[in-house]
Design an enzyme around this catalytic site. Structure first.
Site, PDB file in Angstrom:
ATOM      1  N   ARG A  27       0.827  -1.213   0.000  1.00 36.82           N
ATOM      2  CA  ARG A  27       0.000   0.000   0.000  1.00 36.82           C
ATOM      3  C   ARG A  27       0.855   1.254   0.000  1.00 36.82           C
ATOM      4  O   ARG A  27       0.559   2.213  -0.704  1.00 36.82           O
ATOM      5  CB  ARG A  27      -0.929  -0.024   1.222  1.00 36.82           C
ATOM      6  CG  ARG A  27      -2.057  -1.046   1.032  1.00 36.82           C
ATOM      7  CD  ARG A  27      -2.663  -1.457   2.351  1.00 36.82           C
ATOM      8  NE  ARG A  27      -3.842  -2.288   2.177  1.00 36.82           N
ATOM      9  CZ  ARG A  27      -3.830  -3.612   1.974  1.00 36.82           C
ATOM     10  NH1 ARG A  27      -2.664  -4.261   1.911  1.00 36.82           N
ATOM     11  NH2 ARG A  27      -4.950  -4.285   1.826  1.00 36.82           N
ATOM     12  N   ARG A 153      -6.510 -17.518  -9.426  1.00 36.87           N
ATOM     13  CA  ARG A 153      -7.238 -16.895  -8.300  1.00 36.87           C
ATOM     14  C   ARG A 153      -8.381 -16.003  -8.791  1.00 36.87           C
ATOM     15  O   ARG A 153      -8.318 -15.447  -9.881  1.00 36.87           O
ATOM     16  CB  ARG A 153      -6.238 -16.142  -7.409  1.00 36.87           C
ATOM     17  CG  ARG A 153      -5.230 -17.120  -6.811  1.00 36.87           C
ATOM     18  CD  ARG A 153      -4.217 -16.457  -5.934  1.00 36.87           C
ATOM     19  NE  ARG A 153      -4.828 -15.898  -4.746  1.00 36.87           N
ATOM     20  CZ  ARG A 153      -4.162 -15.187  -3.833  1.00 36.87           C
ATOM     21  NH1 ARG A 153      -2.873 -14.975  -3.999  1.00 36.87           N
ATOM     22  NH2 ARG A 153      -4.785 -14.716  -2.787  1.00 36.87           N
ATOM     23  N   GLN A 198      -8.076  -7.041   0.424  1.00 34.09           N
ATOM     24  CA  GLN A 198      -7.518  -6.675  -0.885  1.00 34.09           C
ATOM     25  C   GLN A 198      -8.578  -5.955  -1.709  1.00 34.09           C
ATOM     26  O   GLN A 198      -8.308  -4.936  -2.343  1.00 34.09           O
ATOM     27  CB  GLN A 198      -7.036  -7.925  -1.619  1.00 34.09           C
ATOM     28  CG  GLN A 198      -5.847  -8.567  -0.931  1.00 34.09           C
ATOM     29  CD  GLN A 198      -5.375  -9.825  -1.626  1.00 34.09           C
ATOM     30  OE1 GLN A 198      -6.009 -10.325  -2.557  1.00 34.09           O
ATOM     31  NE2 GLN A 198      -4.267 -10.361  -1.173  1.00 34.09           N
ATOM     32  N   ASP A 343      -3.850 -15.323   7.370  1.00 31.90           N
ATOM     33  CA  ASP A 343      -2.513 -15.707   6.896  1.00 31.90           C
ATOM     34  C   ASP A 343      -1.750 -16.550   7.908  1.00 31.90           C
ATOM     35  O   ASP A 343      -0.657 -17.034   7.611  1.00 31.90           O
ATOM     36  CB  ASP A 343      -1.701 -14.448   6.552  1.00 31.90           C
ATOM     37  CG  ASP A 343      -2.244 -13.761   5.305  1.00 31.90           C
ATOM     38  OD1 ASP A 343      -2.944 -14.427   4.513  1.00 31.90           O
ATOM     39  OD2 ASP A 343      -1.980 -12.566   5.126  1.00 31.90           O
ATOM     40  N   LYS A 370      -6.077 -19.061  -1.873  1.00 34.26           N
ATOM     41  CA  LYS A 370      -4.834 -18.306  -1.652  1.00 34.26           C
ATOM     42  C   LYS A 370      -3.768 -18.760  -2.662  1.00 34.26           C
ATOM     43  O   LYS A 370      -4.095 -19.310  -3.693  1.00 34.26           O
ATOM     44  CB  LYS A 370      -4.363 -18.490  -0.219  1.00 34.26           C
ATOM     45  CG  LYS A 370      -5.313 -17.867   0.803  1.00 34.26           C
ATOM     46  CD  LYS A 370      -5.304 -16.358   0.707  1.00 34.26           C
ATOM     47  CE  LYS A 370      -6.311 -15.737   1.650  1.00 34.26           C
ATOM     48  NZ  LYS A 370      -6.460 -14.300   1.418  1.00 34.26           N
ATOM     49  N   ARG A 415       3.737 -19.486   2.659  1.00 37.57           N
ATOM     50  CA  ARG A 415       3.334 -19.732   4.050  1.00 37.57           C
ATOM     51  C   ARG A 415       3.382 -21.224   4.379  1.00 37.57           C
ATOM     52  O   ARG A 415       3.689 -21.604   5.502  1.00 37.57           O
ATOM     53  CB  ARG A 415       1.948 -19.161   4.320  1.00 37.57           C
ATOM     54  CG  ARG A 415       1.845 -17.689   3.980  1.00 37.57           C
ATOM     55  CD  ARG A 415       1.377 -16.834   5.130  1.00 37.57           C
ATOM     56  NE  ARG A 415       1.160 -15.485   4.639  1.00 37.57           N
ATOM     57  CZ  ARG A 415       1.944 -14.440   4.898  1.00 37.57           C
ATOM     58  NH1 ARG A 415       3.002 -14.556   5.678  1.00 37.57           N
ATOM     59  NH2 ARG A 415       1.687 -13.259   4.399  1.00 37.57           N
TER      60      ARG A 415
HETATM   61  C1  S3P Z   1      -4.035  -9.039   2.243  1.00 39.71           C
HETATM   62  C2  S3P Z   1      -5.269  -9.496   2.565  1.00 39.71           C
HETATM   63  C3  S3P Z   1      -5.573 -10.927   2.749  1.00 39.71           C
HETATM   64  C4  S3P Z   1      -4.310 -11.717   3.008  1.00 39.71           C
HETATM   65  C5  S3P Z   1      -3.208 -11.381   2.056  1.00 39.71           C
HETATM   66  C6  S3P Z   1      -2.869  -9.913   2.142  1.00 39.71           C
HETATM   67  C7  S3P Z   1      -3.875  -7.610   2.006  1.00 39.71           C
HETATM   68  O1  S3P Z   1      -6.179 -11.419   1.571  1.00 39.71           O
HETATM   69  O2  S3P Z   1      -4.581 -13.092   2.940  1.00 39.71           O
HETATM   70  O3  S3P Z   1      -2.052 -12.128   2.351  1.00 39.71           O
HETATM   71  O4  S3P Z   1      -2.722  -7.109   1.994  1.00 39.71           O
HETATM   72  O5  S3P Z   1      -4.881  -6.916   1.828  1.00 39.71           O
HETATM   73  P1  S3P Z   1      -7.755 -11.256   1.317  1.00 39.71           P
HETATM   74  O6  S3P Z   1      -8.038  -9.839   1.509  1.00 39.71           O
HETATM   75  O7  S3P Z   1      -8.026 -11.674  -0.092  1.00 39.71           O
HETATM   76  O8  S3P Z   1      -8.390 -12.192   2.301  1.00 39.71           O
END
Ligand code: S3P
Length: 461
Positions: A27, A153, A198, A343, A370, A415
């Site tokens: 970000r 995905r 995300q 995670d 994932k 992971r």
């Molecule tokens: C993340 C959100 C999570 C997480 C990923 C990083 C992020 O995914 O599993 O490793 O940085 O916003 P999701 O938002 O798809 O669950």
């Protein structure tokens, strides 16, 4: 392919640190490249996922390119598995993290330009989904591609809200490649069908470039790094229970130091618990939407104290202190709390394999989407290491009682690679993890960090 061999180990008292937080760094790199003015980011982890974000941004943000390219060149050597320049025992809690600083110029969102080629997001879902939000407002066509794992995905979850805001977004049968024709956006009220930070982040990044108000409603709390950074930069962001609202805003450049990654620290905490080590990890991000892990570990008998020491662009940062448990209790993790440890389930499952009874993770269907099908991958891996585990529907059951040793595959998933190595620390016999190179996606230097805790771990190709 890189193999990691782990022999039964015993712990030492240790201080450690971890690379910068992956979620936060994605970000902040995006915000720095779309800011008006210069930014200075310390502690961006030299991890593959961040290299993907930096190189995609370099392709669309000409002003940011020299600084991003310099950071990419300076961090290349950190990616060698087991041989990185990473020094896990250097001063963990004070000052700026060492490693190259990213100095990034920004000309605002209006400084973005069409890329010369497809943008390669590599293995990183966060890169693809967050960039989709930014590019939805950019008046040109871009194509986002990923590696074999990312290409499987789901992307409609991010395409749909961006379409509702006025962008043209096409997926390939719901998956990458993603083609975006950006343009003027209007605010939207969007209820996320599944909790995902995300997609929330993508909508918010599009929302600050849209006309009017954008409201995101989430069915369960997810990590809030986008909201925090925008607010810390002076943005009109309001948060309420289950709701985030943003209005148009062009942020300025900024200087900040990325906190250590709690999801990487989780592996060291788990390792310390299995090795019987007392451990201190400094400079770690302690954002409350990430620390639920500590509560779950507490229920397993692993007492972790967290003390907040400072703030970086709205993110609390501090030190974790772990006392080794006498034994591990099994745990039930329910659907309502699962998004907050999304995670860390591989690590929690690795610990659960050594607990005194069966553990269960429910409402964990998102883990099948994932970097690999993590539910199936965890169960298969733990069975390969001589344990008993089963994934059924959206749940994972892990029998406790310890692991005999054996072989597990990372399935190319960072992971899983690290979780199996940690699980191996307390196995009766040797453990081999195939595909350990995946660990550099989020935690380059994990081998040195585990050795610092007393782990016997060797890597070979
Ligand atoms: C993340 C959100 C999570 C997480 C990923 C990083 C992020 O995914 O599993 O490793 O940085 O916003 P999701 O938002 O798809 O669950």
């Amino acid at each position: 392919m890189v193999r990691a061999r782990i022999r039964p180990s015993s712990g030492v008292e240790a201080r450690a640190r971890v690379p910068g937080d992956k979620s936060i760094a994605h970000r902040w790199l995006i915000l720095a490249s779309t800011a008006e003015g210069p930014s200075r980011l310390a502690g961006v982890p030299p991890a593959l996922d961040l290299r993907s974000t930096a190189s995609c941004l370099a392709a669309v943000a000409p002003a940011a390119r020299p600084g991003l390219d310099r950071w990419l060149a300076e961090t290349l050597s950190d990616l060698e598995v087991g041989g990185s320049t990473w020094n896990p025992s250097s001063s963990p809690s004070s000052g700026e993290p060492d490693g190259p600083v990213a100095e990034v110029e920004g000309e605002g969102r209006s400084g973005l330009r069409p890329p010369a080629a497809a943008l390669d997001c590599g293995n990183a879902g966060t890169t693809m989904r967050l960039l989709a939000g930014v590019l939805a407002a950019a008046p040109f066509r871009s194509v986002l591609v990923g590696d074999a794992s990312l290409s499987r995905r789901p992307m409609e979850r991010v395409a749909e809200p961006l379409r509702a805001m006025g962008a043209s977004v096409t997926t390939t049968d719901g998956h990458p490649p993603l083609t975006i024709r950006g343009g003027p956006l209007r605010g939207v009220r969007w209820t996320l069908p599944v909790p995902t930070a995300q997609v929330k982040g993508a909508i918010l990044l599009a929302g600050v470039a849209a006309q009017g108000e954008t409201i995101v409603e989430e069915p369960a709390p997810t990590r809030d790094h986008t909201e925090r950074a925008l607010r810390a930069l002076g943005g009109p962001v309001e948060t309420g229970p289950g709701t985030v609202r943003v209005r148009p805003f062009q942020h300025p450049g900024f200087a900040a130091s990325v906190p250590g990654d709690l999801s990487s620290a989780a592996f060291l905490v788990g390792a310390a618990a299995l090795l019987g080590s007392r451990l201190e990890v400094g400079g770690v991000g302690l954002n409350p939407t990430r620390t639920h892990l500590l509560e779950v570990l507490g229920r397993m008998g692993v007492a972790v104290r967290a003390s907040i020491e400072r703030d970086e662009l709205g993110e609390p940062v501090g030190t974790l202190r772990v006392d080794p448990p006498a034994h591990l209790d099994p745990v039930e993790v329910g659907p309502e709390e699962l998004p907050l440890v999304i995670d860390e389930v591989p690590l929690l499952a690795a610990l659960a394999a050594h607990a005194d009874g069966p553990s269960r993770f429910a409402g964990a269907g998102e883990l099948r989407l994932k970097e690999s099908d993590r539910l199936e991958g965890i169960a298969a891996g733990l069975r390969g290491l001589g344990g008993r585990a089963e994934a059924v529907g959206d749940a994972l059951r892990v029998e406790g009682g310890g692991l005999r040793g054996g072989r597990a595959s990372s399935l190319g998933d960072h992971r899983l690679a690290i979780a199996f190595a940690v699980a191996g620390l307390a196995a009766e016999g040797e453990v081999e993890v195939e595909g350990f190179e995946a660990s550099t996606v989020s935690f380059p230097g994990v081998v040195a960090a585990l050795r610092g805790l007393g782990a016997h771990i060797e890597v070979s190709t």
